[in-house]
Write a protein that holds these residues in place. Structure first.
Motif, mmCIF file in Angstrom:
data_model
loop_
_atom_site.group_PDB
_atom_site.id
_atom_site.type_symbol
_atom_site.label_atom_id
_atom_site.label_comp_id
_atom_site.label_asym_id
_atom_site.label_seq_id
_atom_site.Cartn_x
_atom_site.Cartn_y
_atom_site.Cartn_z
ATOM 1 N N GLN A 74 22.315 -21.237 49.018
ATOM 2 C CA GLN A 74 21.169 -21.449 48.128
ATOM 3 C C GLN A 74 19.986 -20.645 48.653
ATOM 4 N N PHE A 103 16.490 -20.068 48.196
ATOM 5 C CA PHE A 103 15.193 -20.446 47.623
ATOM 6 C C PHE A 103 14.051 -20.106 48.594
ATOM 7 N N SER A 104 14.039 -20.752 49.781
ATOM 8 C CA SER A 104 12.878 -20.687 50.685
ATOM 9 C C SER A 104 12.642 -19.283 51.219
ATOM 10 N N GLY A 115 7.869 -22.204 51.113
ATOM 11 C CA GLY A 115 8.796 -23.314 51.316
ATOM 12 C C GLY A 115 8.348 -24.450 50.417
ATOM 13 N N SER A 116 7.349 -25.213 50.884
ATOM 14 C CA SER A 116 6.771 -26.253 50.028
ATOM 15 C C SER A 116 6.179 -25.623 48.769
ATOM 16 N N TRP A 133 16.034 -19.866 56.211
ATOM 17 C CA TRP A 133 16.650 -21.203 56.286
ATOM 18 C C TRP A 133 17.784 -21.324 55.286
ATOM 19 N N SER A 182 21.175 -22.086 54.402
ATOM 20 C CA SER A 182 22.328 -22.755 55.022
ATOM 21 C C SER A 182 23.614 -22.028 54.648
ATOM 22 N N PHE A 227 22.048 -21.701 59.965
ATOM 23 C CA PHE A 227 21.021 -21.007 59.174
ATOM 24 C C PHE A 227 21.015 -19.507 59.365
ATOM 25 N N TRP A 260 19.585 -33.870 63.815
ATOM 26 C CA TRP A 260 19.801 -33.568 62.397
ATOM 27 C C TRP A 260 18.997 -34.519 61.510
ATOM 28 N N ILE A 283 12.544 -32.596 55.986
ATOM 29 C CA ILE A 283 12.071 -31.243 55.663
ATOM 30 C C ILE A 283 12.830 -30.647 54.472
ATOM 31 N N TYR A 284 14.173 -30.654 54.555
ATOM 32 C CA TYR A 284 14.883 -29.884 53.526
ATOM 33 C C TYR A 284 14.820 -30.562 52.152
ATOM 34 N N THR A 340 9.568 -31.450 51.702
ATOM 35 C CA THR A 340 9.191 -32.260 52.871
ATOM 36 C C THR A 340 8.677 -33.649 52.456
ATOM 37 N N GLN A 355 5.807 -34.939 53.087
ATOM 38 C CA GLN A 355 4.438 -34.909 52.555
ATOM 39 C C GLN A 355 4.454 -34.588 51.060
ATOM 40 N N ILE A 356 5.322 -33.646 50.700
ATOM 41 C CA ILE A 356 5.392 -33.255 49.286
ATOM 42 C C ILE A 356 5.965 -34.408 48.455
ATOM 43 N N GLN A 400 3.337 -36.989 47.888
ATOM 44 C CA GLN A 400 2.368 -36.570 46.869
ATOM 45 C C GLN A 400 2.915 -36.801 45.469
HETATM 46 C C1 FAD Z 1 18.466 -28.704 57.269
HETATM 47 C C2 FAD Z 1 17.766 -27.752 56.355
HETATM 48 C C3 FAD Z 1 18.509 -27.029 55.433
HETATM 49 C C4 FAD Z 1 17.867 -26.127 54.593
HETATM 50 N N1 FAD Z 1 18.641 -25.366 53.747
HETATM 51 C C5 FAD Z 1 18.034 -24.495 52.918
HETATM 52 C C6 FAD Z 1 18.826 -23.669 52.061
HETATM 53 O O1 FAD Z 1 20.066 -23.703 52.084
HETATM 54 N N2 FAD Z 1 18.183 -22.819 51.233
HETATM 55 C C7 FAD Z 1 16.821 -22.746 51.174
HETATM 56 O O2 FAD Z 1 16.302 -21.993 50.359
HETATM 57 N N3 FAD Z 1 16.037 -23.479 52.029
HETATM 58 C C8 FAD Z 1 16.620 -24.341 52.889
HETATM 59 N N4 FAD Z 1 15.857 -25.096 53.761
HETATM 60 C C9 FAD Z 1 14.404 -24.870 53.810
HETATM 61 C C10 FAD Z 1 13.569 -26.016 53.226
HETATM 62 O O3 FAD Z 1 13.682 -26.068 51.839
HETATM 63 C C11 FAD Z 1 12.102 -25.778 53.663
HETATM 64 O O4 FAD Z 1 12.073 -25.864 55.086
HETATM 65 C C12 FAD Z 1 11.152 -26.806 53.085
HETATM 66 O O5 FAD Z 1 11.017 -26.628 51.696
HETATM 67 C C13 FAD Z 1 9.750 -26.723 53.738
HETATM 68 O O6 FAD Z 1 9.265 -25.428 53.700
HETATM 69 P P1 FAD Z 1 8.729 -24.704 55.013
HETATM 70 O O7 FAD Z 1 9.730 -24.858 56.101
HETATM 71 O O8 FAD Z 1 8.299 -23.335 54.636
HETATM 72 O O9 FAD Z 1 7.454 -25.548 55.479
HETATM 73 P P2 FAD Z 1 5.977 -25.403 54.913
HETATM 74 O O10 FAD Z 1 6.004 -25.427 53.423
HETATM 75 O O11 FAD Z 1 5.306 -24.250 55.578
HETATM 76 O O12 FAD Z 1 5.314 -26.736 55.414
HETATM 77 C C14 FAD Z 1 4.873 -26.926 56.770
HETATM 78 C C15 FAD Z 1 4.243 -28.299 56.855
HETATM 79 O O13 FAD Z 1 3.073 -28.353 55.996
HETATM 80 C C16 FAD Z 1 3.217 -29.425 55.065
HETATM 81 N N5 FAD Z 1 2.663 -29.022 53.760
HETATM 82 C C17 FAD Z 1 2.882 -27.852 53.109
HETATM 83 N N6 FAD Z 1 2.229 -27.857 51.925
HETATM 84 C C18 FAD Z 1 1.613 -29.050 51.825
HETATM 85 C C19 FAD Z 1 0.779 -29.658 50.835
HETATM 86 N N7 FAD Z 1 0.485 -29.040 49.701
HETATM 87 N N8 FAD Z 1 0.321 -30.904 51.070
HETATM 88 C C20 FAD Z 1 0.627 -31.571 52.231
HETATM 89 N N9 FAD Z 1 1.403 -31.040 53.218
HETATM 90 C C21 FAD Z 1 1.876 -29.801 53.005
HETATM 91 C C22 FAD Z 1 4.705 -29.668 54.942
HETATM 92 O O14 FAD Z 1 4.973 -30.984 54.506
HETATM 93 C C23 FAD Z 1 5.175 -29.413 56.361
HETATM 94 O O15 FAD Z 1 4.973 -30.554 57.161
HETATM 95 C C24 FAD Z 1 16.452 -25.971 54.641
HETATM 96 C C25 FAD Z 1 15.701 -26.710 55.570
HETATM 97 C C26 FAD Z 1 16.347 -27.578 56.431
HETATM 98 C C27 FAD Z 1 15.525 -28.326 57.434
#
Ligand code: FAD
Length: 376
Positions: free
Chosen positions: A123, A125-126, A131-132, A156, A158, A208, A348, A354-355, A358, A360-361, A364
């Protein structure tokens, strides 16, 4: 509400138990994502499940699925967890997105390979800056005659290192605002210009990768749904990622709880009064989660759209992380120094918040859409 199996479900459950009795032992040990060997054993397990007819239960039979109600996915995952089997392949969210949105031609071309576990999918996406804030992603897929040309970076992802295809969310309509400019494409991971770089986790998992796309050519026929429909498909897909059909998660927590209880009951582990009460509280949490999931599955099916999905995810995360904290405190320093399995499971559990969006999101979403509070 009656959660007991009907006769057809009971028959399915009995058949699955018999199959597990005959086949599980050769697959029980050595799966995971820590080495090439454990990945190969995991994929072999997925293929064995598919050959026995246990993958794609709730997907259409015309494309290699089995056309059964979502509750069968729940039964499968519950029985696997109870038997201590490795998990089923994590493809339900991808398969539902393709089955519900792709053209007939694309479904017929790609779903049998996915559901037969002959092909592995990931997948995409990120991104490092999205990410968020997923709608801010910058990977582009530029239309060029009968193809798209993809440029950008995902992170990230998987399973990317051993995937054959990627369901990629990319920007096809640069003139349109954020969500509206995204589309979903099926990308062949062996295409020229795709470069996967492994990311190794603290737990030792090598699941990852970062994936780079440099002028990657993707046939226009690999577009899932319409141009500009990518956000809608992505949200549909996230509803299945850890939706209620994933009953196995609860089953696995039940096993962890039972082992901790046995350790304390038999005196293998010393627990003061405070720890015993925390274990009791964790037991209540797991029980509440089990009923919540069973009720969701009976009422809503395998996905959990919108705010309901956020409630599911927040609850599951809280229960799981709390249980592993108690298990960790019961074991003391030996938890980190001892067998790698339980500690890796603990690590794990931290990823759970997170995945798929998160904590926080999710909070909200609940604050705004369930409680109706204004944006902070
Ligand atoms: C086990 C695992 C498997 C995954 N597998 C995949 C995959 O297969 N494909 C894929 O595309 N992605 C995958 N991901 C990625 C995952 O979708 C992202 O890590 C997640 O969406 C968070 O994005 P980020 O890591 O960029 O964190 P960020 O978005 O940078 O966030 C960092 C911190 O800031 C907080 N934050 C950000 N924005 C806000 C806001 N507006 N309000 C309050 N707090 C906020 C977040 O909650 C977090 O604590 C995986 C992640 C994990 C842990």
């Amino acid at each position: 509400m009656n959660f007991a199996d009907d006769p057809a479900e009971a028959g399915f459950r009995a058949g699955l138990r018999a199959w597990l009795r005959d086949h599980l032992d050769e697959h029980r040990e050595g799966t995971g994502y820590e080495s090439a060997e454990s990945v190969e054993r995991t994929l072999r397990w997925h293929r064995a499940l598919a050959e026995a007819g246990y993958v794609g239960l709730s997907l259409p039979a015309a494309y290699g699925g089995h056309g059964l109600p979502d509750v069968y996915e729940g039964i499968l995952n519950e029985e696997l967890a109870t038997a201590g089997a490795p998990a089923s392949p994590p493809i339900g969210h991808i398969a539902h997105a393709v089955a519900d949105f792709a053209s007939e031609e694309l479904k017929a071309r790609v779903l049998p390979g996915l559901l037969g576990c002959a092909e592995v999918w990931c997948q995409g996406f990120s991104e490092p800056g999205a990410g968020s804030d997923l709608a801010g992603l910058t990977t582009t897929a530029t239309a060029d005659g009968d193809r798209f040309v993809v440029n950008g970076q995902k992170i990230w992802t998987s399973g990317a290192m051993w995937s054959d295809r990627c369901l990629l969310l990319a920007r096809t309509e640069p003139g349109l605002a954020r969500h509206r400019g995204l589309s979903m494409l099926v990308v062949d991971m062996r295409s020229a210009g795709v470069d996967c770089r492994e990311i190794v986790l603290a737990s030792g998992s090598r699941e990852f990768a970062e994936v780079f796309f440099d002028d990657v050519s993707v046939p226009a026929a690999n577009l899932v749904g319409e141009r500009g429909q990518g956000w809608r498909i992505a949200m549909h897909m996230l509803a299945y990622e850890r939706g209620p059909a994933d009953m196995g998660w609860v089953g696995r927590l039940g096993r962890v709880l039972a082992e901790a209880r046995e350790d304390v009951r038999t005196g293998r582990v010393a627990a003061d009064a405070g720890l015993r009460l925390r274990l009791a509280e964790a037991a209540v949490d797991v029980e509440v989660l089990r009923w919540h999931v069973a009720r969701s599955l009976a009422g809503r099916g395998g996905g959990s759209d919108g705010a309901a999905g956020s409630v599911d995810k927040l609850l599951t995360t809280r229960v799981e992380q709390n249980l592993y904290r108690v298990v960790s405190d019961l074991a003391g320093p030996s938890f980190v120094l001892g067998a790698p399995g339980p500690f890796a499971d603990y690590l794990w559990s931290r990823a759970q918040s997170i995945y798929g969006g998160t904590q926080q999101i999710q909070r909200q979403i609940v604050a705004q859409r369930v409680l109706g509070l204004p944006r902070a």
